[in-house]
Each structure stands twice: as C-alpha cells, then as structure tokens.
Write a protein that holds these residues in place. Structure first.
Motif, PDB file in Angstrom:
ATOM      1  N   VAL A   1       0.891  -1.266  -0.288  1.00  0.00           N
ATOM      2  CA  VAL A   1      -0.069   0.181  -0.573  1.00  0.00           C
ATOM      3  C   VAL A   1       1.011   0.562   0.118  1.00  0.00           C
ATOM      4  O   VAL A   1       1.821   0.989   1.014  1.00  0.00           O
ATOM      5  CB  VAL A   1      -0.469   0.152   1.169  1.00  0.00           C
ATOM      6  CG1 VAL A   1      -1.873   0.855   1.406  1.00  0.00           C
ATOM      7  CG2 VAL A   1      -1.918  -1.292   0.928  1.00  0.00           C
ATOM      8  N   LEU A   2       0.515   1.923  -1.078  1.00  0.00           N
ATOM      9  CA  LEU A   2       1.602   2.918  -1.439  1.00  0.00           C
ATOM     10  C   LEU A   2       0.079   4.678  -1.473  1.00  0.00           C
ATOM     11  O   LEU A   2      -0.535   4.337  -1.384  1.00  0.00           O
ATOM     12  CB  LEU A   2       2.616   3.057  -3.125  1.00  0.00           C
ATOM     13  CG  LEU A   2       3.309   2.318  -2.538  1.00  0.00           C
ATOM     14  CD1 LEU A   2       3.859   1.713  -3.924  1.00  0.00           C
ATOM     15  CD2 LEU A   2       3.995   1.798  -1.337  1.00  0.00           C
ATOM     16  N   GLY A   3       1.006   5.225  -1.204  1.00  0.00           N
ATOM     17  CA  GLY A   3       0.208   6.591  -2.018  1.00  0.00           C
ATOM     18  C   GLY A   3      -0.816   7.478  -1.178  1.00  0.00           C
ATOM     19  O   GLY A   3      -2.185   7.758  -1.519  1.00  0.00           O
ATOM     20  N   GLU A   4      -1.198   7.304   0.044  1.00  0.00           N
ATOM     21  CA  GLU A   4      -1.406   7.983   0.122  1.00  0.00           C
ATOM     22  C   GLU A   4      -1.365   8.373   2.020  1.00  0.00           C
ATOM     23  O   GLU A   4      -0.490   7.949   3.212  1.00  0.00           O
ATOM     24  CB  GLU A   4      -3.323   7.388   0.990  1.00  0.00           C
ATOM     25  CG  GLU A   4      -3.125   6.078   1.550  1.00  0.00           C
ATOM     26  CD  GLU A   4      -3.645   5.979   2.509  1.00  0.00           C
ATOM     27  OE1 GLU A   4      -3.982   7.477   3.275  1.00  0.00           O
ATOM     28  OE2 GLU A   4      -3.767   5.181   3.243  1.00  0.00           O
ATOM     29  N   THR A   5      -1.836   9.413   3.004  1.00  0.00           N
ATOM     30  CA  THR A   5      -0.886  10.105   3.560  1.00  0.00           C
ATOM     31  C   THR A   5      -1.841   9.538   4.849  1.00  0.00           C
ATOM     32  O   THR A   5      -1.222  10.316   6.657  1.00  0.00           O
ATOM     33  CB  THR A   5      -0.893  11.576   3.773  1.00  0.00           C
ATOM     34  OG1 THR A   5      -1.554  12.280   3.325  1.00  0.00           O
ATOM     35  CG2 THR A   5      -0.178  12.190   2.146  1.00  0.00           C
ATOM     36  N   GLN A   6      -2.995   9.237   5.290  1.00  0.00           N
ATOM     37  CA  GLN A   6      -3.542   9.302   6.116  1.00  0.00           C
ATOM     38  C   GLN A   6      -3.092   7.746   6.831  1.00  0.00           C
ATOM     39  O   GLN A   6      -2.946   7.637   8.254  1.00  0.00           O
ATOM     40  CB  GLN A   6      -5.211   9.026   6.035  1.00  0.00           C
ATOM     41  CG  GLN A   6      -6.388   9.931   5.078  1.00  0.00           C
ATOM     42  CD  GLN A   6      -6.117  11.458   6.232  1.00  0.00           C
ATOM     43  OE1 GLN A   6      -4.906  12.112   6.300  1.00  0.00           O
ATOM     44  NE2 GLN A   6      -6.814  11.798   6.692  1.00  0.00           N
ATOM     45  N   GLY A   7      -3.211   6.759   6.175  1.00  0.00           N
ATOM     46  CA  GLY A   7      -2.759   5.288   6.353  1.00  0.00           C
ATOM     47  C   GLY A   7      -1.286   4.719   7.026  1.00  0.00           C
ATOM     48  O   GLY A   7      -0.922   3.796   7.541  1.00  0.00           O
ATOM     49  N   ILE A   8      -0.672   5.743   5.508  1.00  0.00           N
ATOM     50  CA  ILE A   8       0.571   5.699   5.722  1.00  0.00           C
ATOM     51  C   ILE A   8       1.850   5.905   6.678  1.00  0.00           C
ATOM     52  O   ILE A   8       1.194   7.771   6.912  1.00  0.00           O
ATOM     53  CB  ILE A   8       0.809   5.130   4.362  1.00  0.00           C
ATOM     54  CG1 ILE A   8       0.219   4.500   3.141  1.00  0.00           C
ATOM     55  CG2 ILE A   8       2.829   5.216   3.960  1.00  0.00           C
ATOM     56  CD1 ILE A   8       0.672   4.799   1.891  1.00  0.00           C
ATOM     57  N   PRO A   9       2.620   5.219   7.554  1.00  0.00           N
ATOM     58  CA  PRO A   9       3.343   6.213   8.514  1.00  0.00           C
ATOM     59  C   PRO A   9       4.616   6.889   6.829  1.00  0.00           C
ATOM     60  O   PRO A   9       4.546   7.585   6.085  1.00  0.00           O
ATOM     61  CB  PRO A   9       4.423   5.380   8.779  1.00  0.00           C
ATOM     62  CG  PRO A   9       4.710   4.293   7.739  1.00  0.00           C
ATOM     63  CD  PRO A   9       2.929   3.812   7.186  1.00  0.00           C
ATOM     64  N   TYR A  10       4.871   8.043   7.980  1.00  0.00           N
ATOM     65  CA  TYR A  10       5.588   9.040   7.140  1.00  0.00           C
ATOM     66  C   TYR A  10       6.899   8.691   6.837  1.00  0.00           C
ATOM     67  O   TYR A  10       7.815   8.614   6.856  1.00  0.00           O
ATOM     68  CB  TYR A  10       5.476   9.817   7.990  1.00  0.00           C
ATOM     69  CG  TYR A  10       6.060  11.556   7.794  1.00  0.00           C
ATOM     70  CD1 TYR A  10       5.030  12.564   8.215  1.00  0.00           C
ATOM     71  CD2 TYR A  10       6.312  12.430   6.736  1.00  0.00           C
ATOM     72  CE1 TYR A  10       5.355  14.168   8.379  1.00  0.00           C
ATOM     73  CE2 TYR A  10       6.163  13.312   6.366  1.00  0.00           C
ATOM     74  CZ  TYR A  10       5.845  14.517   6.734  1.00  0.00           C
ATOM     75  OH  TYR A  10       5.595  15.960   6.427  1.00  0.00           O
ATOM     76  N   GLY A  11       6.839   8.840   5.323  1.00  0.00           N
ATOM     77  CA  GLY A  11       8.011   8.553   5.149  1.00  0.00           C
ATOM     78  C   GLY A  11       7.753   9.460   2.905  1.00  0.00           C
ATOM     79  O   GLY A  11       7.503  10.574   2.791  1.00  0.00           O
ATOM     80  N   LEU A  12       9.235   9.240   2.107  1.00  0.00           N
ATOM     81  CA  LEU A  12       9.638  10.546   1.615  1.00  0.00           C
ATOM     82  C   LEU A  12       9.559  10.293   0.223  1.00  0.00           C
ATOM     83  O   LEU A  12       9.460  10.968  -0.648  1.00  0.00           O
ATOM     84  CB  LEU A  12      10.792  11.408   2.089  1.00  0.00           C
ATOM     85  CG  LEU A  12      11.134  11.645   3.934  1.00  0.00           C
ATOM     86  CD1 LEU A  12      12.505  12.206   3.732  1.00  0.00           C
ATOM     87  CD2 LEU A  12      10.250  12.796   4.213  1.00  0.00           C
ATOM     88  N   GLY A  13       8.907   9.081  -0.060  1.00  0.00           N
ATOM     89  CA  GLY A  13       8.880   8.621  -1.428  1.00  0.00           C
ATOM     90  C   GLY A  13      10.065   8.864  -2.134  1.00  0.00           C
ATOM     91  O   GLY A  13      10.850   7.855  -1.804  1.00  0.00           O
ATOM     92  N   ALA A  14       9.609   9.267  -3.947  1.00  0.00           N
ATOM     93  CA  ALA A  14      10.423   8.268  -4.954  1.00  0.00           C
ATOM     94  C   ALA A  14      12.027   9.640  -5.069  1.00  0.00           C
ATOM     95  O   ALA A  14      10.407  10.761  -5.682  1.00  0.00           O
ATOM     96  CB  ALA A  14       9.806   7.823  -6.156  1.00  0.00           C
ATOM     97  N   TRP A  15      12.805   9.710  -4.677  1.00  0.00           N
ATOM     98  CA  TRP A  15      14.193  10.501  -5.172  1.00  0.00           C
ATOM     99  C   TRP A  15      15.266  10.573  -4.849  1.00  0.00           C
ATOM    100  O   TRP A  15      15.063   8.953  -4.450  1.00  0.00           O
ATOM    101  CB  TRP A  15      13.307  12.268  -5.306  1.00  0.00           C
ATOM    102  CG  TRP A  15      12.708  12.142  -2.914  1.00  0.00           C
ATOM    103  CD1 TRP A  15      11.805  11.911  -2.616  1.00  0.00           C
ATOM    104  CD2 TRP A  15      14.257  12.704  -1.937  1.00  0.00           C
ATOM    105  NE1 TRP A  15      12.173  12.066  -1.840  1.00  0.00           N
ATOM    106  CE2 TRP A  15      13.423  12.469  -1.414  1.00  0.00           C
ATOM    107  CE3 TRP A  15      15.657  12.626  -2.209  1.00  0.00           C
ATOM    108  CZ2 TRP A  15      14.213  12.362   0.621  1.00  0.00           C
ATOM    109  CZ3 TRP A  15      16.288  12.273  -0.966  1.00  0.00           C
ATOM    110  CH2 TRP A  15      15.250  12.468  -0.114  1.00  0.00           C
TER     111      TRP A  15
END
Lengths: 286, 969
Positions: free
Chosen positions: B694-708
């Motif tokens: 599960v990726l790509g939503e800020t409600q349920g996913i712990p704080y993370g910084l993504g693809a870079w």
C-alpha cells in the motif's frame, strides 16, 4: 488546449460539399484528415466559424494509373500511398515521400490533398512539384487544374474558401526518388528533394524539386538543365545546387537554422538525383 | 460575454464491439468522448498536438490519434480502445508478452503502444525489430527506452504464429520455491491493471461536479503586472470561478523553501501577484464545468504588462549592474559556496603537467509522459483538504501544501495512485496549489491537468551549467589536485518552486568521481535568470559531477597524449580501498571500478573496432567509440531540506495470513510496488503476491518521503526488510506460544512457522492471523510482555550520513554508490552532421539486485534518456526569454527508431550499509551516457581533430565543427 466553438457540416458527396462551400467565407474551413487543422484549432491559432468535414466522401479516395500519369484522389490516406503497389510501381518518389510523412497514426488519417496544403515542407507537395503535376480543384463551376509549383507558392491557405482539392495529378518518369533529412524519423524535413529522371536528353529529362529550404517548395530549373546536359554526378550540378542554396530564404526553427538547411540542400538533392538516375538506368536496362 | 449553449448532434458508432450512441457537441475531441463520455480512461492524454501517441485508438482496425479527431468523425465506424484488447485475468497474447518481458514501466504510454503494436501484428505476422520500431515511432515512451517493448512485441508475434516461446524472464510462476524472491525477475503486480486500461492515474476517476481548471500564463519573461481584467471570463457561461494572483495571495502563503544550504531564498506565490519572472509564470486561473469552457474563458482575460529587461544568460545574470530579478537581493546570486581540502595551489604548482578545460552543458528536462495533475476538494465544515495528485512524494506534497495553504498537515490528505513517470519533475508543489485554492473558493472538486506546453514552460528545467576545471598530473598521469569552478543557471527559482540549486552542490561534492583526488578546491555559484524554475531531473548533480570529471579526463588524455582509459585506470579507486571516504566527505561503500572498465573494453573489442574504423574511413564513413565511468550516489539524506532522509515501513499480518506493507515510497513506474513485495516475501517465505503493498496516501501510511534519489533500493527496501524482520520475530514468538514450545525452537517455514526439526508441527500464517485477530483473540495467543498485535514498524535512515561539517566543510549525505562504465559506438554522417548510435554497452554494479528485469529496465531507459539529452533535447530561450520548445514536436525526445540496443554487463558488489546490500540505481544512465557519447563523436571525427564543447550534438553543430576545423587546416 481544446478547440473553440464552430458549426459542423458533413457532406456525403462531392456535389453536396461544393454546394456547402458555395456559401463559404474565410471563416469556413474544409476538414479532411485533420492532422494539421485540428492541431491548429486546438492551439487556437485557427478559429473556424464553420467546419465542412469532407472526410466521409468515399468517392475521393482512389489511385488511378493512366497514360498521362498517376491520379490520386484528394482523400486518399497517406498510408495507402505509402503501401499501394501501383504507386510504388509508377511513382516511386511518391511512395517514398508518403512513407516519410509523420508516423503511422498520422499517415492513417492524413490525406494526399491535406498534405499538399501544409506548405513549405510538404513531403507529397515536393514530389508533386518535381513530377510536373497539378492540383485539381473543384468549385461551383467545375474542376480546374493548378500547376503544382504555383499551388505550393500560394502560402498558408492555398485553397480559396469556396473551393477544395479533389485530386492530385502526378507526372511519372522511369526514375524517381525522394530524399528527406529530418531530426527524427517522425519529424518534418530539414531539407527534402524529389527527382524525376527520363533517360536520354531533352527538356523533361531531369526534374528536381526542393522542400523545407525556402518559404515554399521550389523547382530547381537551372540545376535540372545542367544535370540533363552533364549528368547528375557532374561537378557543375553540385556548384549549381550550392549557388541555388545561397539564394533561398528558409525559415529557422528548433529543428534547424536557415543556414543549416541551405548547407545540406546540395547533399539531399544530390542523393535524390543519384537515386532517381540509378532507377532510370535500371529501367532502361530492364 | 455570453455564448449560446453548443448544439448537440447524435453520434452512432461501435466501441470495442458494442454499439454506442451519444449526443455530442461538434468540437468534442474523440479522446474526450472516449474518456469522459464513455469512461474508458485507458486512453491517455500526454500532449496537445498529436505528437505523443498516448491517445492512440484503432479506427476500423487502423491506429489513429484520438486527440486529433473530432468525436463526430467516427460516426458509423468502429473504435477499439485498450479496454477492448483484453482484461485482467484474460489478457491478450500481446498484453501478456508486455507483462512477461517488462514492456512497460509507468504504463502511461502503454495503451497507445499496445494498439499500435496490435495493428502491426494483424497486418504483419512476422515483423522485424526495425519494423516494430517503425510501427511505434508515433508512440513516445519516456521510461523504457523501447527495448523491452520491442522484445515484447516480437515475443507476442512468435506466440501468435504458433511457435512456442520459452519464457525468458518474468519467472514469477506459482511453482517457484518459497524464499529467494530477491534476485528474480518477478512479474510486476501493477502490470495487469496498467496493460488493460485500468490504471488509476489522477485524472481517471473524477467525483461528480468536478470543475476543470485552466491557468493563464505570462507571455513575457520579465514584466510588471499593471492590470488584470477578468470581467469577460467571469461572464462566460459555465465558468464558476476566476482567480488572480491578488485573489490567491489573500488566502495563501508564499511557496515555502524546499532546501536552504548556503542559499538565498526568494519569495514567490503559485500565482504571480505583481511581477512575472519567467515566460509561463501563472497570472490567473479559471474553474469551469469543462475543459473547453475553461479554455474559452482563458482567451478573454486581459492583462496589461509593463516589460522589464530580461536576464536570459549566466553572463547577463552575473554581470555588474545586471537587472536584478529580486530587487531586495544585492545581486542575482542565489548560491555561493566554497570548499578547499589539501594543498591545492602547491600540488598544482608541483605537478608535472597541468590541464585546464571549460566544460559547459545545456538545459533540458525529464518531461514524463503524464504531466502534472492535481484534483483537489475542500470541505469548509471541517477545513479538510483532499488532494489526489501525480507526485513522487505524497507526504512531502502534503507538507508543502500545508505551509502554502495554512491548513494543518493533519487536515490534509494527499492520495497518489498510478503516476505516469516522474524523473524528479514531480517532487515539489507549485501550480498544484492553484486547483487547491480554486477548490477552497468554490467548494467543489477542481481538476488541473497541465498542457504539454505548460509543462515545458513551467515544470522544472535542469542542467544548464558550466565547469572550469584545472587539474595537476604527476609524471605517471596521476591526478595531484583539482581546482574547479561550477556556475549554474537556476532559472527564476532553485529553492522554492523546485530544489534545483542543490544539484550544483552535489556536482561540487562529487567531481572526484570514481577517482583518487588528493587535493581539491571548488567554488560554486548559482545564478537566477528569467527562465523556468530549476529542479531535479534524474541525476540531481551526479550528472554534473560525472560529466565534468569524465570530459575533463578525456580532454586531459589528449593533452597528456595518453589513452583516455589508461589515464582513467591510473586514477581509479581500487577494489581493496572500500569503504572509501573521498576528499569531500562521502563514503563510497563498495565496487570494482577497474573491472567495470575492463568489461566495457572487452565488450567493445577495441582492436577489432579500430580495424573496422580504419576500413570505414577509407569508404568515407566515420565511426567512433567513446567511454565514460559512472558514479551514482543514491539514497540522499540532505540537511536543511525537505529531502532529509528517513523512511518508515509498517508490515502487518492480516487475519487471512496475508501481509500488508505500508510504505511512504511511491511507485512512479520504477516498480517498487513489486520489489518491496519481493523483499518482504523473502522474510516470511511466502510469494510476493501474498504481500499487499500500500503506497500513495498520507492518512494511513507512516510518514515517508517517497521516490527520489533512487532511494527505493536503500531506504525503501531496508525499511521494509527491517520492519518485516521485526514482525517475523513477533510471529515466531506467538507461534511458539501457541505451539507451547520455546521461541528459539521455531522457525519461519514456507507459508508459516514450524518447530525446528519437526516440519509437521506447524502453524500457517492463516492459523496465526485468525488466532490473534479473531478466534480466540490476542489474550490467549500473544505471550505476556509482547504487544498484542501482528504488525511492526521500522524507520530506516542512512547509517553513514554525517551532517556536521568538519573544518574543511566535508559532509556525507548519500547511503550507497552504484557504479558503471559505459561504452558507445557512433557513426557520423560528415555531409549532414547526423549521428547514428550503433551500440551502447553498460557495465554496471548496483550491489544486490532485487529484480533483474526491473534493474535492466531502469538502466536501459536511463541510457536512452541520456542519449536523447546529449543528441537532441534542448530547452532554447531566445534573447527576450521566449522558450522555443513548447511540445514534443520540437523538444526531441528519442523515438523508437532512434534508439540503439543497450547491452548490459552486471557486476555485484553488495553495499555494507543497506539491509540487503542493494544500491539505488535509477539515475546511472543519464549520468554516464552523455560523456561517453561526446567521447565517441570526438573519436569519429578524429581526422578533423575536433573538441566538442557545446551541447547537444545537433547535426548543425557537428557540421559547424567540421567546417571550422577544415578552415583551420
């Protein structure tokens, strides 16, 4: 961006189209394949008030070979021209030019008549001019032919509002070839050349037209005469091409500058002349 | 201005075999009819002028671009869209071949690509590779470099002809043994939906009542806004809101900085308030009931500008008395930074030889096939904002939106589904603020999809810098010192709208590249100009460093009269020197650089090539070979920057025994949805399909910084592995408790936990999941002292990051360092200046490979981007600051027929700093290919003794170089 508002009319026959166009004005545009027109409408560079969509007129899509040459219906898809065996057999340059128009999807929709309306870098227009051909136009009074070189010199909107192209008539020759240099295969020409060669000598022995190297497609008559007299490989031909290049005013764009177009014109023209001469020679031996 | 409502006419046609009837306005484009009226959103829009092919459908069997047709032109005809080719579970042969051979990455171009390929296969059952490439020449792909697409189409042709094809890759069959998923080309989990037109890109599913935004942009590079009159626009029927910069500033804050390291920050808003600083800067926005009406309204807005002197070059920007972009600044410098280590002056003075070179690089960009898109809705009752957007980092987007809009982060939800490519372009929030503001003002959902022209004008630009490098060499050709200056054009903004200024610092830190540099001095200057914002594009300064050092060594080799590869060999860091802290502070983890160079030389077979080159020259043909080493720092943890370097993963076991992985990483086509499932699967000895990522939503996913920063293989994978390992301990403890044995006596087995030495005394994960979550529940199943749940969370950070500079200013920011050596063979037509690329070989080392096919796809796609950049892509501004490239017609990204096959040689030097030994590797292609191509072209033109400085290598530039050389001779 999307096009602005317009009225849309869809004639099913040439007669109906002529009747509709008779009421035409400068804000009425004929839509055929639409590969250039719809793009311009989307950018709102063109804002037609009325569109006459002739793309449903089946009678204008055909290829006809006769003693006088090759006649192509205005709505013949460019993809058909690229693959049609009659075209390939009778007018190799047209076959080659059609195969170099845009990409597969564009060639599916783009039409022969529409392509010659795209102006200074038209691939099919370059062949038509070199072949000594005509653009056949219809209006309320009937059909009339416009020499291709005159038609291509007309500028942005070559067809008057109440007229539209019904056919292209190509001359043929035992040897013909089309050469085009572009940045990528799908791109418009940086310079293009079509050559038609009849073995032997005489006025019609060599014909050469050049695209994308001037404000419009041109015949290179001086070069033709020298090539007919001295052969396409003669140094004088190269000299005449270089001299011609210096006299032209091609536009500059992100693909290439005017200077570059002038510089490669002799190379592209030489390659077309050599290919056409080779084919003319093969035809004679055969 | 009030326009009459448009009249509708009946359209009857067949769509995917079914009769269809609709009432449509004349101007409705076929693509909008298909997407909006029929809801077939597999047909995509990626440009506005028929150049990309993403909207390709078949009309009576032949491929056409549905963006260049009116809907009414298909009256009485049969249309096929990707949805008509096959569906998940019943994919066509062609679709299955794409899945098996990794013929897609972001998937945005894929539907159009499939339809063009299907049309080819129906008229030519046995196409050649060249015929496939010609058939898809009108379908642009930015991710794959086309190679795996061609492979997929050829494989489908073989299968359709009835000749069985052994599956060469994508070995994710159910019969595969459990465990050891890492290292295998597992088929990607997202492919079935992307291949059947069921992808969920941002613009694909719109809530009822969605308004369409359009943005009016400045036609001038530098001007004061005197007056804006939106009266006529407001009166257009169907327009709901019109917003100027003044309106926007009343309810929002300036765009916050994304980075601040020795930088001067500007103040700017998403909509210009009183002054525009680049051509394309937003000045007003419209929200209307459809995109057509929004465009109509845009045409009626009147803006009066007072023109200011444009600053369009570095020279102009840095000249004394130059017009200042930001009057509150003393000059146009946004970044000044110096670094010195070792006795540079002394070392240079003592050197046997000294070489100086100026190495400029042009401006270009990543231009993913899906542009920027955002769909915002706002609930005024509780001030909650929901933004679905195409971004590489939902959490960072939320942070930036919160600061701009003044809404607390906890009240903003960012949702990101499928993303049609990123390459660094989708890392910040700029015009995405506009639909949010319109949604707040109107109370209705608002969608903004940028046009391709808007993209080129205002999404970020990259590169555009000049190196001055002086190097000392001892008598053996060893580098004694480097002294360098790097000056970069940051456009109007390299810190707020985007973080481009930082890439100059990365370039400065890494100029030493793969080589031993004992003394180093560097000065960096970033300057603002009236051009589009400068940001990240696949490389973020690693490209700057690599191009600088590789070009410098190629130039030095000629001056020192040493073979360039020999000069490289004498300076490379050796295999036994890792981990190796270089002079600026980065710690290189592992590698074998001499071996990479040897692999590339062997692949090219230099003696054989030189003989062929001689023969070709005798025929008037000019071949050349070029080499370049490549260093790819990845997995950054940047101080004083939103890209500051940690990643959290949660792994959860569900009642059915399946696993969920929640990660802040984002799939933008690179395939982390699949690779993260692989790494978790191995820890539990289950199939990757049992791991729901599960990726790509800020409600349920712990704080993370993504693809870079190519951080999936370091940050993303390590966080997932560590969280999985912690959950595995919990699961073992619970199983032992349930089996009434000691925790040390059980082990993870295939699909469950068993007693060591007694494989039949086991509990499946389903047994455990049901027992803990449901029957009988945690009280009886979880041992005392352990949290009564089945989940674990781990936050991973770069273990070698060092943010406290020493006296010299050294820092360590990147976690891993992948490496490579590229070799290229070109042929130059010296009559026309055109360059053909015959071969491209990459020797490559990214440590442990999680999914070989995905790694190859990344590398090949990156190589082709590097090739496009050096051969044709260039963002050109005229002297007035007008951008000359507005679309794919004149920004020349590679098409399928332009691309050579890319061959790859692998070397595996695992990183000691990541959980699996894997290293980020998404950026190596564009980092390493450009200097190799330049080297190859110089080699081809050796008879003219040409040195290439300016880029790209357009035919015109090549002819100019040859002519200039002829004039000299």
């Amino acid at each position: 961006m999307r096009p602005g508002v317009f009225d849309y009319l869809r004639p099913e026959s040439v007669a109906e189209a002529v009747a509709l166009l008779g009421e035409g004005d400068s804000e009425t545009y004929v839509l055929a394949g639409g590969q250039a027109l719809i793009r311009q409408m989307r950018q709102r560079e063109l804002r037609p008030r009325r569109i006459i969509d002739i793309s449903f007129i089946a009678e204008l899509a055909y290829v006809l070979r006769d003693a006088a040459g090759l006649t192509v219906g205005a709505l013949t898809p460019v993809a058909v021209l690229a693959e049609d065996p009659v075209v390939r057999e009778s007018c190799r340059a047209l076959s080659e030019a059609a195969a170099r128009v845009g990409d597969v999807q564009v060639r599916t929709r783009a039409t022969a008549g529409g392509n010659v309306c795209t102006g200074w870098a038209s691939d099919i227009g370059t062949v038509l001019v070199a072949s000594g051909g005509d653009v056949i136009v219809r209006n309320a009074a009937g059909d009339y032919g416009i020499p291709a070189a005159d038609f291509m010199a007309r500028g942005a909107r070559p067809c008057p509002p109440a007229e539209f192209i019904v056919a292209l008539r190509f001359g043929t020759a035992p040897g013909s070839a089309f050469e085009k240099l572009s940045r990528r295969a799908v791109d418009p020409a940086l310079a293009s050349a079509a050559a038609f060669i009849h073995p032997g000598v005489g006025d019609a022995a060599v014909r050469l037209a050049l695209g994308a190297v001037h404000t419009h497609i041109i015949r290179a008559e001086t070069v033709e005469r020298i090539a007919a007299d001295a052969g396409v490989a003669a140094p004088a031909v190269a000299g005449a091409l270089r001299a011609l290049a210096q006299s032209l005013q091609p536009p500059s764009n992100p693909h290439a500058s005017a200077a570059y177009r002038r510089r490669i014109l002799p190379v592209v023209a030489r390659r077309a002349l050599e290919a056409a001469a080779r084919r003319a020679g093969e035809g004679r031996r055969a | 201005m009030s326009m009459p409502p448009e009249s509708l006419s009946t359209l009857r046609c067949e769509v995917n075999g079914e009769a269809c009837s609709a009432h449509v306005p004349a101007r409705l484009l076929l693509v909008d009819f298909i997407r909006d009226h029929l809801g077939l959103t597999g047909t995509h829009i990626a440009c506005d002028d028929g150049k990309c092919g993403a909207c390709t459908v078949r009309l009576d069997g032949a491929p056409v671009k549905s963006c260049l047709m009116l809907a009414r032109q298909v009256h009485g005809r049969a249309v096929q869209t990707v949805e008509g080719l096959g569906r998940p579970g019943a994919m066509s042969v062609l679709q299955r071949a794409f899945s098996r051979h990794h013929g897609l990455q972001c998937g945005y171009c894929t539907p159009g690509m499939l339809l063009s390929a299907q049309a080819l296969l129906e008229r030519n059952a046995a196409p050649s590779g060249a015929e496939v490439r010609a058939a898809i020449a009108g379908n642009l792909c930015r991710c794959t470099g086309y190679q795996h697409i061609v492979k997929s189409v050829l494989a489908a042709a073989t299968e359709l002809r009835g000749e069985t094809t052994p599956s060469q890759a994508g070995d994710a069959s159910d019969s595969a043994p459990a465990g050891n998923w890492v290292g295998r080309s597992v088929a990607r989990s997202q492919d079935p939906r992307l291949l059947t037109g069921r992808g969920h890109y941002t613009a694909d599913q719109l809530p009822a009542g969605t308004l369409h935004a359009a943005v009016l942009r400045s036609p001038h590079a530098h001007a004061r806004i005197v007056r804006i009159d939106v009266t006529k626009a407001r009166a257009v029927r169907g327009v709901v809101d019109v917003m100027t910069g003044t309106d926007a500033a009343a309810i929002s804050q300036p765009l916050p900085p994304t980075i601040n390291i020795a930088m001067r920050l500007n103040q700017c808003y998403a909509l210009a308030t009183d002054r525009v600083r680049y051509q394309g800067e937003p000045v007003a926005a419209v929200a209307a009931v459809d995109a057509y009406i929004a465009d109509d309204a845009l045409q009626t807005i009147e803006v009066e500008y007072e023109l200011l002197a444009p600053v369009t070059t570095l020279e102009q920007s840095l000249a004394a008395g130059a017009p200042r972009l930001y009057p509150e600044w003393p000059d146009n410098r946004c970044l000044e930074w110096r670094f010195t280590a070792g006795d540079v002056a002394g070392a240079v003075a003592r050197s046997a030889r000294r070489v100086r070179a100026q190495i400029p690089h042009h401006r270009y960009t990543g231009t993913p096939m899906e542009g920027r898109v955002a769909l915002a809705s706002h609930d005024a009752s509780d001030n909650k904002l929901t933004v679905t957007m195409s971004t590489q980092s939902p959490h960072l987007a939320r942070t930036l939106l919160a600061q701009t809009l003044g809404i607390p982060e906890a009240r903003i939800q960012v949702i990101t589904r499928d993303v049609g490519g990123g390459f660094g372009i989708k890392l910040q929030v700029d015009a995405e603020v506009i639909p949010c503001l319109l949604a707040i003002r109107t109370g209705r959902p608002v969608l903004w999809i940028e046009t391709r022209a808007e993209h080129f004008l205002s999404a970020i630009h990259a590169r555009d810098y000049v190196w001055e490098i002086e190097g000392g060499f001892d008598a053996q050709g060893r580098i004694t010192a480097l002294r360098a200056a790097l000056t970069g054009d940051c456009g109007c903004d390299g810190t707020n709208r985007a973080a481009g200024a930082g890439q100059l610092l990365v370039g400065a830190f890494y100029l030493p590249g793969n080589y031993k540099v004992p003394a180093y001095e560097i000065e960096v200057i970033g300057a603002v100009t009236n051009k589009a914002p400068s940001g990240a594009y696949r490389g973020y300064g690693k490209d700057i460093a690599n191009y600088g050092i590789e070009r410098f060594l190629a130039i030095a080799a000629r001056e020192l009269d040493i073979d360039a590869n020999e000069l490289r060999r004498r300076n490379l860091i050796q295999r036994d020197e890792f981990p190796c802290e270089i002079i600026t502070g980065p710690i290189y983890d592992s590698g074998d650089y001499p071996q990479l160079l040897a692999m590339a030389e062997a692949a090219i077979d230099l003696p054989q090539f030189r003989a062929r080159q001689q023969r070709a020259r005798a025929e008037g043909r000019y071949l050349g070979v070029g080499f370049a080493m490549m260093l790819e720092p990845s997995g950054a943890a940047v101080p004083n920057c939103i890209f500051n370097g940690y990643e959290t993963a949660t792994v959860r076991m569900m009642p059915e025994g399946d696993l969920m992985l929640l990660s802040g990483m984002q799939d933008i086509g690179q395939g982390v949805e699949t690779t993260l499932a692989q790494v978790v699967a191995d820890e539990f000895r289950v199939a990757p399909a049992a791991v729901n990522v599960v990726l790509g939503e800020t409600q349920g996913i712990p704080y993370g910084l993504g693809a870079w920063s190519s951080r999936g293989a370091s940050f993303g994978a390590s966080a997932a592995v560590e969280a999985a390992r912690r959950l595995a301990v919990k699961v073992r403890n619970i199983a032992a408790h349930m089996l009434e044995v000691a925790a040390d006596d059980v082990e993870i087995a295939e699909g469950g936990v068993c007693v060591k030495g007694a494989p039949f005394r086991r509990l499946s994960y389903r047994d455990i999941g049901r027992a803990v979550h449901l029957w009988p529940g945690p009280v009886l199943t979880v041992p005392k002292g352990q949290e009564p749940n089945l989940e674990a969370t781990y936050t991973w950070t770069n273990p070698i990051a060092r943010w406290t500079p020493d006296a010299a200013g050294t820092l360590s920011i990147y976690a891993t360092h992948a490496s490579g050596c590229f070799a290229v063979i070109v042929e130059v037509d010296v009559e026309t200046g055109q360059i053909g690329v015959e071969r491209l070989y990459a020797a490559h080392d990214c440590g442990t490979v999680i999914n070989p096919q995905i790694v190859e796809g990344q590398l090949i796609g990156g190589c082709i981007q590097g090739l496009g950049a050096v051969l044709g892509e260039e963002l050109v501004y005229d002297a007035a600051g007008n951008l000359q490239n507005r679309g794919f017609g004149d920004y020349l990204i590679p098409t399928a027929p332009d691309c050579p096959p890319v061959e790859i040689g692998h070397l595996v030097s695992p990183s000691p700093y990541t959980s699996l030994g894997s290293k980020g590797m998404g950026e190596g292609g564009p980092v390493g290919v450009p200097p190799a191509v330049v080297d190859a072209v110089e080699d081809a033109l050796a008879p003219w003794n040409i040195r290439i400085s300016a880029l790209p290598l357009s035919p015109e530039r090549i002819l100019d170089l040859i002519d200039t050389s002829r004039d000299k001779q």
